[in-house]
Design a protein around this motif. Sequence first.
Motif, PDB file in Angstrom:
ATOM      1  N   LYS A   1       0.744  -1.225  -0.036  1.00 27.34           N
ATOM      2  CA  LYS A   1      -0.083   0.016  -0.028  1.00 27.34           C
ATOM      3  C   LYS A   1       0.805   1.297   0.180  1.00 27.34           C
ATOM      4  N   ALA A   2       1.945   1.096   0.863  1.00 26.53           N
ATOM      5  CA  ALA A   2       2.876   2.407   1.196  1.00 26.53           C
ATOM      6  C   ALA A   2       3.734   2.531  -0.370  1.00 26.53           C
ATOM      7  N   SER A   3       4.165   1.459  -0.868  1.00 25.38           N
ATOM      8  CA  SER A   3       4.950   1.553  -2.116  1.00 25.38           C
ATOM      9  C   SER A   3       4.094   2.096  -3.107  1.00 25.38           C
ATOM     10  N   GLY A   4       2.940   1.951  -3.282  1.00 21.27           N
ATOM     11  CA  GLY A   4       1.985   2.389  -4.337  1.00 21.27           C
ATOM     12  C   GLY A   4       1.663   1.106  -5.123  1.00 21.27           C
TER      13      GLY A   4
ATOM     14  N   VAL B   1      -0.230  -1.514  -4.776  1.00 20.00           N
ATOM     15  CA  VAL B   1      -1.823  -1.761  -4.562  1.00 20.00           C
ATOM     16  C   VAL B   1      -2.438  -0.974  -5.429  1.00 20.00           C
ATOM     17  N   ASP B   2      -2.262   0.047  -5.502  1.00 14.69           N
ATOM     18  CA  ASP B   2      -2.994   1.154  -6.305  1.00 14.69           C
ATOM     19  C   ASP B   2      -2.890   1.489  -7.590  1.00 14.69           C
ATOM     20  N   SER B   3      -1.180   1.180  -8.033  1.00 13.09           N
ATOM     21  CA  SER B   3      -1.158   1.717  -9.333  1.00 13.09           C
ATOM     22  C   SER B   3      -0.161   0.784 -10.199  1.00 13.09           C
ATOM     23  N   PHE B   4      -0.061  -0.448  -9.458  1.00  4.41           N
ATOM     24  CA  PHE B   4       0.954  -1.217 -10.323  1.00  4.41           C
ATOM     25  C   PHE B   4       0.167  -2.144 -11.432  1.00  4.41           C
ATOM     26  N   ASN B   5      -0.307  -1.468 -12.318  1.00  6.64           N
ATOM     27  CA  ASN B   5      -1.289  -1.925 -13.071  1.00  6.64           C
ATOM     28  C   ASN B   5      -0.919  -1.919 -14.607  1.00  6.64           C
ATOM     29  N   ASP B   6      -1.318  -2.806 -15.333  1.00  2.00           N
ATOM     30  CA  ASP B   6      -1.269  -2.694 -16.783  1.00  2.00           C
ATOM     31  C   ASP B   6      -2.599  -2.723 -17.383  1.00  2.00           C
ATOM     32  N   PRO B   7      -2.774  -1.652 -18.719  1.00  2.00           N
ATOM     33  CA  PRO B   7      -3.994  -1.342 -19.417  1.00  2.00           C
ATOM     34  C   PRO B   7      -4.217  -2.715 -20.076  1.00  2.00           C
ATOM     35  N   MET B   8      -5.168  -3.543 -19.730  1.00  2.00           N
ATOM     36  CA  MET B   8      -5.535  -4.798 -20.688  1.00  2.00           C
ATOM     37  C   MET B   8      -6.807  -4.309 -21.544  1.00  2.00           C
ATOM     38  N   ILE B   9      -6.947  -5.257 -22.714  1.00  6.29           N
ATOM     39  CA  ILE B   9      -7.995  -5.491 -23.648  1.00  6.29           C
ATOM     40  C   ILE B   9      -8.182  -6.855 -23.937  1.00  6.29           C
ATOM     41  N   ASP B  10      -9.404  -7.224 -24.199  1.00  2.21           N
ATOM     42  CA  ASP B  10      -9.781  -8.463 -24.627  1.00  2.21           C
ATOM     43  C   ASP B  10     -10.313  -8.825 -25.933  1.00  2.21           C
ATOM     44  N   ASN B  11     -10.082  -9.557 -26.686  1.00  2.00           N
ATOM     45  CA  ASN B  11     -10.754  -9.658 -28.036  1.00  2.00           C
ATOM     46  C   ASN B  11     -12.032 -10.699 -27.659  1.00  2.00           C
ATOM     47  N   LYS B  12     -13.090 -10.238 -28.238  1.00  2.00           N
ATOM     48  CA  LYS B  12     -14.276 -11.033 -27.737  1.00  2.00           C
ATOM     49  C   LYS B  12     -14.270 -12.137 -28.695  1.00  2.00           C
ATOM     50  N   ASP B  13     -13.834 -12.279 -29.863  1.00  2.00           N
ATOM     51  CA  ASP B  13     -13.667 -13.547 -30.502  1.00  2.00           C
ATOM     52  C   ASP B  13     -12.852 -14.509 -30.248  1.00  2.00           C
ATOM     53  N   SER B  14     -11.651 -14.204 -30.142  1.00  2.00           N
ATOM     54  CA  SER B  14     -10.597 -15.194 -29.559  1.00  2.00           C
ATOM     55  C   SER B  14     -10.699 -15.399 -28.053  1.00  2.00           C
ATOM     56  N   LYS B  15     -11.230 -14.381 -27.138  1.00  2.00           N
ATOM     57  CA  LYS B  15     -11.148 -14.580 -25.889  1.00  2.00           C
ATOM     58  C   LYS B  15      -9.624 -14.315 -25.605  1.00  2.00           C
ATOM     59  N   LYS B  16      -8.919 -13.777 -26.294  1.00  2.00           N
ATOM     60  CA  LYS B  16      -7.348 -13.671 -25.926  1.00  2.00           C
ATOM     61  C   LYS B  16      -7.136 -12.136 -25.224  1.00  2.00           C
TER      62      LYS B  16
ATOM     63  N   LEU C   1       8.429  10.695 -16.125  1.00  2.00           N
ATOM     64  CA  LEU C   1       8.984  10.291 -14.909  1.00  2.00           C
ATOM     65  C   LEU C   1       7.732   9.658 -13.845  1.00  2.00           C
ATOM     66  N   ALA C   2       7.976   8.535 -13.203  1.00  2.00           N
ATOM     67  CA  ALA C   2       7.228   8.098 -12.332  1.00  2.00           C
ATOM     68  C   ALA C   2       6.964   9.123 -11.192  1.00  2.00           C
ATOM     69  N   HIS C   3       5.858   9.011 -10.472  1.00  4.25           N
ATOM     70  CA  HIS C   3       5.554  10.042  -9.573  1.00  4.25           C
ATOM     71  C   HIS C   3       6.528  10.188  -8.628  1.00  4.25           C
ATOM     72  N   TYR C   4       7.348   9.289  -8.217  1.00  3.57           N
ATOM     73  CA  TYR C   4       8.316   9.200  -7.090  1.00  3.57           C
ATOM     74  C   TYR C   4       9.867   9.430  -7.552  1.00  3.57           C
ATOM     75  N   ALA C   5      10.007   9.836  -8.804  1.00  3.96           N
ATOM     76  CA  ALA C   5      11.417   9.859  -9.304  1.00  3.96           C
ATOM     77  C   ALA C   5      11.541  11.294  -9.782  1.00  3.96           C
ATOM     78  N   ASN C   6      12.771  11.677  -9.817  1.00  3.64           N
ATOM     79  CA  ASN C   6      13.368  12.798 -10.364  1.00  3.64           C
ATOM     80  C   ASN C   6      14.268  12.955 -11.311  1.00  3.64           C
ATOM     81  N   ALA C   7      14.673  11.671 -11.634  1.00  5.39           N
ATOM     82  CA  ALA C   7      15.465  11.421 -13.044  1.00  5.39           C
ATOM     83  C   ALA C   7      15.546   9.844 -12.861  1.00  5.39           C
TER      84      ALA C   7
END
Length: 488
Positions: free
Chosen positions: A83-86, A88-103, A288-294
């Motif tokens: 939670k503190a490291s971030g 839980v809230d933001s270690f995400n990837d944007p995913m999309i499914d294809n409805k035909d192949s279900k991939k 830059l990620a929110h925690y980085a300055n370089a």
Amino acid sequence: MAKTANQAENAQLKDIISHAKEYGFVYPSSEIYDGLQAVYDYGAYGVELKNNLKRLWWETMTRLHGNIVGIDAAIFMHPTTWKASGHVDSFNDPMIDNKDSKKRYRADVLVEEHAAKLENEGKEDEAKALTAALARLLEAEDLAGVRDLIVNTGIACPISGTTNWTDVRQFNLMFSTQVGSVAEDASTIYLRPETAQGIFVNFLNVQKTARMKVPFGIAQIGKAFRNEIVARQFIFRMREFEQMEMQFFVRPGSELEWYKQWAETRMNWHLALGTPAEKLRKHDHEKLAHYANAAMDIEYEFPFGFKEVEGIHSRTDFDLKSHQEFSKKKQQYFDPEINKNYIPYVIETSIGADRLFLLTLCNAFTEEKTEEKSRTYLKFHPAIAPVKAAILPITKKDGLPEKAQEIVEMLKYDFNIIYEDAASIGKRYTRQDLIGTPFCIAVDHQTLEDNTVTIRHRDTTEQERVSISELHGKIAEATSFRRIFEKI
Ligand code: GAP
């Protein structure tokens, strides 16, 4: 038909993958059950190579720097850590499914791959516009916009060939499990997605017990886990992998100087290990990620293009400050030189052991073809080669195996040695070339007379006659880490 650059690159990666499997470096995990996607096992020579790379990194960090010490933190950590490291809230990837192949696909990767295809077709401007649009949408966290971009560009599912896509949704990459023996007591914990947090939460423990003064570093090698959806390119992106991370704690305000220094030191390390300069490049992060300055990556030119091998980040005081807030325990350091308490700033160097392994394998894989013959060998730096020398009696008779075994006895306590007496000497040389053994030592009838042997050098195939008493010194000289350390 002539192969395109892309096909040739893929063919080279395929050759490397099959070489790795056939010669005992890397196998798909649980292969008898058809494997588990993005999980791999290391074989007899793979584990030696990986251990050598890890030891080289470890000793570079802890032995060459009097102000860096090690730690080995647990994989499981208190859930609040994430939670503190971030994560839980933001270690995400944007995913999309294809409805035909279900991939399921990573939406950003679908777009990036389409852009790469356009570039290969010579449509560079279109490719640039596409990646710029993607960057803008991701920056604005506009997931509906990312979906529109995919649909409007006509990006189709590679399996079904259709553009029948779901919405884009964020998926967390952490694996979770339960602790507690009874379900009611159970509480969700995570398999760590990076080793760094084990260092941050132990910052004061280590500082006090190892009596460290800022600036100082803590190094760690350990497993990390990410539920990567896009799991391709062999061991480049795995679900279970190993990281080698070092957090360097510095006085606030001095971090950018240290960042520059660490970026240079790490690049020199790769060069010292024999990676050609033209195959390495620095890539500064624009966003830059929110925690980085370089932040920057060291990239290597894999058969599938320049990709990140190591990250160097100036993480400010984000992590320690956040752990202070969540734990309500002060994470401050008293600096006696300036008589002040502060939360140190952090420079991180982070490299995947498996990714470094893949770099090493790609770099070493050498195919030489002349009119008369072709030869494949792994041109590892002798210091990291899985096997340092093969002791080969030229026949199984006349006391040669016994003499060869005496040499094995003499060397085995200091070097990883192989003894082999089956097949012709030529075949045995070839086999050692294929696993990257720098020295083959042939024991022949002359050995019985004058205690000399032939050393055959892997890279040149040249042979020299030397006395048995010289062997230890010669191998030690060639395989010592010192030769690498001195170049850093
Ligand atoms: N603590 C910072 C951190 O974890 P990262 O860029 O996400 O940063 C650092 O990872 C390094 O770990 C990468 O440069 C790469 O070498 C390795 N790595 C990350 N994800 C990986 C994966 N799924 N498989 C193999 N190696 C990975």
